[in-house]
Write a protein that holds these residues in place. Structure first.
Motif, PDB file in Angstrom:
ATOM      1  N   GLN A   1       0.863  -1.195   0.000  1.00 16.53           N
ATOM      2  CA  GLN A   1       0.000   0.000   0.000  1.00 16.53           C
ATOM      3  C   GLN A   1       0.900   1.246   0.000  1.00 16.53           C
ATOM      4  N   LEU A   2       0.711   2.070  -1.010  1.00 22.72           N
ATOM      5  CA  LEU A   2       1.526   3.272  -1.167  1.00 22.72           C
ATOM      6  C   LEU A   2       0.701   4.486  -0.757  1.00 22.72           C
ATOM      7  N   THR A   3       1.261   5.310   0.126  1.00 22.74           N
ATOM      8  CA  THR A   3       0.564   6.559   0.492  1.00 22.74           C
ATOM      9  C   THR A   3       1.473   7.727   0.125  1.00 22.74           C
ATOM     10  N   VAL A   4       0.915   8.685  -0.591  1.00 21.97           N
ATOM     11  CA  VAL A   4       1.728   9.869  -0.949  1.00 21.97           C
ATOM     12  C   VAL A   4       1.138  11.112  -0.289  1.00 21.97           C
ATOM     13  N   GLU A   5       2.027  11.914   0.267  1.00 24.91           N
ATOM     14  CA  GLU A   5       1.601  13.218   0.776  1.00 24.91           C
ATOM     15  C   GLU A   5       1.905  14.239  -0.311  1.00 24.91           C
ATOM     16  N   LEU A   6       0.886  14.928  -0.758  1.00 31.42           N
ATOM     17  CA  LEU A   6       1.056  15.866  -1.877  1.00 31.42           C
ATOM     18  C   LEU A   6       0.959  17.303  -1.386  1.00 31.42           C
ATOM     19  N   ALA A   7       1.719  18.151  -2.025  1.00 33.73           N
ATOM     20  CA  ALA A   7       1.594  19.585  -1.752  1.00 33.73           C
ATOM     21  C   ALA A   7       0.310  20.052  -2.400  1.00 33.73           C
ATOM     22  N   GLN A   8      -0.491  20.717  -1.634  1.00 33.33           N
ATOM     23  CA  GLN A   8      -1.775  21.123  -2.180  1.00 33.33           C
ATOM     24  C   GLN A   8      -1.733  22.591  -2.581  1.00 33.33           C
ATOM     25  N   ARG A   9      -2.311  22.889  -3.720  1.00 34.96           N
ATOM     26  CA  ARG A   9      -2.340  24.284  -4.171  1.00 34.96           C
ATOM     27  C   ARG A   9      -3.779  24.711  -4.396  1.00 34.96           C
ATOM     28  N   GLU A  10      -4.031  25.905  -3.977  1.00 38.76           N
ATOM     29  CA  GLU A  10      -5.393  26.428  -4.129  1.00 38.76           C
ATOM     30  C   GLU A  10      -5.309  27.881  -4.535  1.00 38.76           C
ATOM     31  N   ASN A  11      -6.116  28.260  -5.504  1.00 40.19           N
ATOM     32  CA  ASN A  11      -6.203  29.661  -5.954  1.00 40.19           C
ATOM     33  C   ASN A  11      -4.821  30.297  -6.169  1.00 40.19           C
ATOM     34  N   GLY A  12      -3.984  29.577  -6.856  1.00 43.86           N
ATOM     35  CA  GLY A  12      -2.702  30.142  -7.242  1.00 43.86           C
ATOM     36  C   GLY A  12      -1.680  30.196  -6.137  1.00 43.86           C
ATOM     37  N   ALA A  13      -1.903  29.526  -5.031  1.00 45.52           N
ATOM     38  CA  ALA A  13      -0.896  29.576  -3.955  1.00 45.52           C
ATOM     39  C   ALA A  13      -0.880  28.278  -3.177  1.00 45.52           C
ATOM     40  N   ASP A  14       0.171  28.153  -2.374  1.00 46.18           N
ATOM     41  CA  ASP A  14       0.305  26.999  -1.494  1.00 46.18           C
ATOM     42  C   ASP A  14      -0.780  27.106  -0.419  1.00 46.18           C
ATOM     43  N   SER A  15      -1.623  26.090  -0.310  1.00 45.10           N
ATOM     44  CA  SER A  15      -2.736  26.177   0.653  1.00 45.10           C
ATOM     45  C   SER A  15      -2.246  25.957   2.078  1.00 45.10           C
ATOM     46  N   GLY A  16      -1.036  25.384   2.227  1.00 43.48           N
ATOM     47  CA  GLY A  16      -0.497  25.142   3.562  1.00 43.48           C
ATOM     48  C   GLY A  16      -1.039  23.887   4.192  1.00 43.48           C
TER      49      GLY A  16
END
Lengths: 209, 501
Positions: free
Chosen positions: A50-65
């Motif tokens: 089982q592979l789990t990836v943590e992804l950088a999330q982006r929202e409205n043109g910026a890093d959502s944090g």
């Protein structure tokens, strides 16, 4: 045929064949990539990876944090990656990978085999920090670590802060070296997660299982 | 063999009536041609021929017609006698060649035919409307002379002469263009000029056979070594101080009547990155701005390609936060990054062209609309991403730092963009290698264009990317002049004299 013409004919393939090494078939649009920050491995009861990836999330043109995690299973790592890419409808981008986490169900021998394949994978930096956990890797990556936006980055920064010597954060290359030498000179940093989803660095202990 | 109807091969006739008849046959339809018949003070019949608008009527009235009409002599005057005894104007020439006389009249001279003499007298009383000497739009400096060339070749030669008061200063004139018969001047300094270059230039100019030369751009395209070259291999100067500085380095200036842009040969690549101001300011500042110009030139060529290669193939080199923000920007736009760059580049070229061609007030309005539409609305409407806009804006601004290579940079930028699109940094590297090889292969009148980098000239490097202090630039570049010593003794410094500052 003149010598010069011969030389030119011989040199032409040398000049143009390298063009085949790179090309538009390798290009990735930024919108089509999922930036992987953390990669976790678990073994399911059915014996699948089982592979789990943590992804950088982006929202409205910026890093959502905030991080977002996705999980997929497969017989092999490649199969699980393909399943993840299908699920996300994006290509996984490994350039910013900052955490490898071996979680629940991954035996020491599994970990050794995976370390070798990861080391041989040219997309993955051999200096990527490596952790292990007795809890499921998916639960750790889906949890939260203090004020850090991303669990993976928060963990690495915490280990870096705690580091008293100059050996650096334990990484993929270190682990492979230990496997080759057969001597455990350094401990694999271990993390855990409580019921509230808070991730914590466990006290040092023997890394042999 | 006469090549046009104005080349008759005839001589000036003894009888005035014959000459007048010939003139009427040749040029009867010309509205501006003035043929005036009159009698000298002694009753001898005479006629003048000139182009209305090209001569100074006041000068002609006072110094030409008045003495002629008061001339009193028992026997008839010849043209030569009139020039020696009667007319007080300075520039006079006697000619027997009818074609030469007509040619001179077309250039603005006044011809005098007298009855009973088979010679005509050519009087130089040229005067026509021309704009005054002003600062040109390009090559603007903070420190340095403000005057610029105008459309009159003679005024331009005089502007150069005012800077170089030496008998070796030479202005060879020739006439080109079957119909335009444009005056061209080759300006150089005899003891300094590279004779090989001068011979080549004369040879190439003598081979020009064209109907008209309307601007120095015609000459540039006809005489340059590689007509299809991306880079200009002939320099241009709109200011006399720039042209004079190049002449003093051993180059030749080509001045074309009707053009405010002088050409200078041979040209080196680094000239495009230099400014006349470099020699008027402190050497360290001049060196700094030269490096800035070189960086700006590299940006103007490579930045869009570099950006696209990084975005498409080498995302690893982009810092995480920037990558994330760029990815977020890209995800909301309908076009791919490469297509956005092409589209925005095209939009910029259209706006630039419209801004230049339109009248000034309208041009400004277009610029504002363009800036708002491209800079704000397009990003707000998610048509393009902000990162693409920033890259293109920086690129086009950088291109104008070295204005000489704006044309070349526009095309090369597109080539590098396509190479990066298809092959990433590998393609860019191939492009850069080809560009360097190409630059090394270019010549300007036998002089390597890429000197002093290739062939390497250590002394030439003192005034290439860096600018040494003036007192250490004692010699001219050896490729440009055989007479290399530029400076003798330099004033001693306090350190030389052992003085304490």
């Amino acid at each position: 045929m003149q010598m010069k013409t011969k030389q030119v004919i011989l040199l032409m393939p040398l000049l143009f064949l390298p063009l085949l090494l790179a090309g538009c078939w390798d290009k990735q649009e930024l919108r089509d990539i999922a930036i992987v920050l953390g990669l976790g491995f678990d073994c399911t009861e059915a014996g699948e990876l089982q592979l789990t990836v943590e992804l950088a999330q982006r929202e409205n043109g910026a890093d959502s944090g905030e991080s977002v995690c996705f999980t997929a299973c497969g017989e092999t790592r490649q199969a699980a990656e393909e399943a993840l890419e299908q699920l996300l409808d994006k290509q996984l981008f490994w350039g910013n990978l900052s955490l490898l986490l071996f979680g629940q169900g991954v035996s020491y021998s599994d970990m050794a085999a995976m370390t070798l394949t990861l080391y041989q994978d040219d997309r993955i930096n051999s200096a990527t920090p490596l952790f292990r956990s007795d809890d499921p890797a998916a639960a750790v990556l889906n949890g939260h670590f203090g004020e850090a936006a991303y669990v993976s980055q928060g963990l690495v920064q915490a280990v870096e802060r705690d580091q008293r010597d100059s050996t650096g954060v334990y990484c993929l290359a270190d682990h492979l070296e230990q496997l080759v030498n057969g001597v455990a000179e350094r401990e694999v940093p271990t993390v855990g997660v409580n019921e509230a989803g808070e991730v914590y660095l466990e006290a040092k202990r023997d890394n042999k299982r | 063999m006469p090549s046009s109807r104005y080349q008759t091969g005839k001589k000036v006739a003894l009888q005035l009536s014959e000459n007048l008849a010939q003139i009427r046959i040749l040029m009867a339809e010309s509205l501006d041609l003035t043929l005036r018949e009159f009698e000298l003070g002694n009753g001898q019949r005479a006629a003048t021929l000139y182009i209305d608008g090209l001569v100074d009527m006041e000068v002609l009235g006072h110094d030409f017609y008045a003495p002629l009409q008061s001339a009193d002599n028992a026997k008839n005057y010849s043209a030569a006698e009139l020039s020696q005894r009667v007319i007080s104007l300075g520039s006079l020439q006697v000619s027997q060649d009818f074609d030469q006389v007509i040619g001179a009249v077309l250039q603005g001279l006044t011809a005098l035919f007298v009855d009973g003499d088979d010679h005509a007298l050519l009087v130089q009383a040229i005067s026509w409307q021309q704009r005054s000497v002003a600062e040109p739009g390009t090559d603007v400096v903070i420190r340095g002379p403000r005057e610029g060339f105008i459309e009159s070749m003679r005024v331009n030669v005089s502007l150069l002469r005012r800077k170089i008061h030496h008998p070796d200063f030479t202005a060879e004139t020739l006439n080109l263009g079957r119909y335009s018969r444009t005056d061209i001047a080759l300006v150089y300094i005899k003891g300094i000029v590279n004779q090989d270059v001068l011979t080549r230039l004369r040879q190439r100019l003598s081979e020009i056979d064209i109907d008209a030369i309307l601007d120095s751009g015609y000459i540039e395209q006809l005489v340059q070594d590689t007509p299809y070259s991306l880079f200009p291999t002939i320099g241009t100067a709109e200011k006399p101080d720039i042209a004079a500085a190049r002449i003093l380095e051993g180059r030749i200036a080509i001045l074309v009547d009707g053009s405010p842009v002088a050409l200078t040969v041979p040209m080196l690549f680094v000239e495009g990155l230099h400014s006349p101001e470099d020699h008027y300011t402190r050497f360290y500042y001049a060196t700094w701005v030269r490096i800035i110009r070189a960086i700006a030139f590299a940006i103007s060529l490579l930045l869009p390609g570099f950006f696209l290669a990084a975005v498409y193939y080498h995302q690893q080199i982009i810092p995480f936060n920037l990558l994330l923000s760029m990815a977020a920007g890209e995800s909301s736009t309908p076009f791919s990054t490469g297509f956005s760059l092409l589209l925005l580049g095209l939009a910029y070229e259209i706006l630039r062209e419209a801004g230049i061609r339109l009248p000034k007030p309208a041009g400004q309005a277009i610029s504002i609309v363009g800036a708002i539409v491209m800079g704000d609305a397009a990003v707000s409407a998610n048509l393009i991403s902000a990162s693409v806009l920033i890259v293109l804006a920086l690129t086009v601004v950088a291109a104008f730092v070295s204005a000489t290579y704006v044309d070349a940079a526009t095309l090369l930028r597109l080539i590098f963009l396509l190479l990066a699109w298809g092959l990433g940094f590998f393609g860019m590297l191939i492009g850069i290698l080809f560009l360097l090889v190409y630059l090394c292969s270019l010549e300007s009148f036998g002089v390597p264009f890429f000197a002093p980098f290739a062939p390497y000239d250590a002394y030439g490097m003192r005034d290439a990317m860096v600018r040494y202090p003036l007192r250490r630039l004692r010699f001219r570049p050896y490729l440009l002049s055989r007479n290399q010593r530029r400076m003798g003794q330099t004033p001693k410094t306090s350190a030389d004299c052992g003085e304490k500052g």
